[in-house]
Design an enzyme around this catalytic site. Structure first.
Site, PDB file in Angstrom:
ATOM      1  N   SER A   7       0.811  -1.219   0.000  1.00  0.00           N
ATOM      2  CA  SER A   7       0.000   0.000   0.000  1.00  0.00           C
ATOM      3  C   SER A   7       0.840   1.262   0.000  1.00  0.00           C
ATOM      4  O   SER A   7       0.309   2.347  -0.150  1.00  0.00           O
ATOM      5  CB  SER A   7      -0.904   0.023   1.239  1.00  0.00           C
ATOM      6  OG  SER A   7      -0.125   0.047   2.417  1.00  0.00           O
ATOM      7  N   CYS A   8       2.166   1.134   0.154  1.00  0.00           N
ATOM      8  CA  CYS A   8       2.990   2.333   0.260  1.00  0.00           C
ATOM      9  C   CYS A   8       4.321   2.102  -0.415  1.00  0.00           C
ATOM     10  O   CYS A   8       5.023   1.151  -0.112  1.00  0.00           O
ATOM     11  CB  CYS A   8       3.199   2.691   1.727  1.00  0.00           C
ATOM     12  SG  CYS A   8       4.284   4.106   1.952  1.00  0.00           S
ATOM     13  N   GLY A   9       4.672   3.005  -1.327  1.00  0.00           N
ATOM     14  CA  GLY A   9       5.926   2.846  -2.028  1.00  0.00           C
ATOM     15  C   GLY A   9       7.092   3.493  -1.327  1.00  0.00           C
ATOM     16  O   GLY A   9       8.185   2.944  -1.274  1.00  0.00           O
TER      17      GLY A   9
END
Length: 283
Positions: free
Chosen positions: A110-112
């Site tokens: 969900s988060c890069g």
């Protein structure tokens, strides 16, 4: 079994009673990226188009500047409990070795770039200034692109659990669409494709994403020289600040015929029949 989807037993509760049946789910597996045998990071992704994902990720991290910087990408030995290759370890050989700082964490789906807060970091790493006022895209056409993106989400139809990203020309032609359980992975996959197709900087293209426009997605667009980013959902405040700071056109809440333009409105042609209402809904 497909590596994109998997079947799992479930009990579905309905007004008519309880139904036991298998459900189709989006696959989430780790991909370890190595540089010349040295582990760089592990990202949770939906298998498929891993080469594009690696190109996009390494480009966004400023480890490579073009597809020519990668000599080879090969899957390393890695097996499951039945002795089958998992295809979850990808080793990259660079043409010009660079110092590698291994990441001591797993990048989740969900988060890069969790924890990145400095706009200056993007400004100094960005290689491609965005062209002022171009390309021009009609607002009515822009509003149709999420539906075009959705129509190409074959795995989403089966699972309901995948994000998508797509690159379009200013006349609405879809060039590439990729799906992944992680929104940043989907964007890395399309940027990696563009990099390998010699389309970076992508100064004539529009990036459409199925979810929200977070800071890291705006960062990836800026890094690839993409001038227009449209999202089905909301942007964050930092995403808007970053877009405005770099001259990126950012549109959110692309739903039906409506949208919010947060920055770079000069690239969007608005239908003359549209009226300005001083009292309008927030979304």
């Amino acid at each position: 079994m497909s590596r994109v989807t998997a079947r799992r037993p479930t009990r579905r509760i309905t007004a008519a009673g309880v139904i036991s049946r298998p459900d189709t789910l989006a696959v989430e597996e780790p991909l370890e990226l190595r540089i010349a045998g040295t582990a760089l990071t592990v990202t949770m992704r939906t298998p498929g188009h891993d080469i594009d994902l690696a190109h996009g990720f390494l480009f966004g991290e400023s480890i490579i500047e073009s597809a020519d910087d990668i000599v080879s990408a090969r899957y390393c030995a890695g097996t499951d409990d039945q002795g089958r290759n998992t295809y979850n370890v990808l080793d990259i050989e660079l043409r010009h070795p660079v110092p590698i700082r291994p990441r001591g964490f797993v990048t989740n789906s969900s988060c890069g770039l969790c924890g990145t807060t400095a706009l200056d970091q993007v400004r100094t790493r960005s290689r491609f200034p965005l062209p002022s006022g171009s390309p021009r895209i009609d607002s009515a056409l822009l509003a149709t692109l999420p539906d075009e993106l959705r129509s190409r989400q074959t795995a989403f139809d089966a699972t309901g659990g995948l994000h998508a990203a797509g690159l379009f020309t200013a006349d609405g032609t879809a060039l590439i669409v990729r799906e992944d359980i992680g929104r940043h992975n989907a964007v890395d996959k399309v940027i990696g494709w563009a990099l390998r197709e010699q389309r970076v900087p992508a100064r004539d293209l529009v990036l459409i994403v199925s979810g929200r426009a977070s800071f890291e997605l705006v960062q990836k667009a800026v890094m690839a020289g993409i001038p227009v980013l449209g999202a089905v959902s909301a942007p964050s405040s930092l995403a808007v600040d970053l877009a405005a700071d770099n001259g990126l056109t950012l549109a959110g809440f692309l739903r039906g015929g409506t949208m919010n333009i947060y920055s770079g409105a000069d690239r969007i042609t608005i239908d003359a029949s549209a009226t300005t209402d001083p009292c309008y809904p927030a979304h």
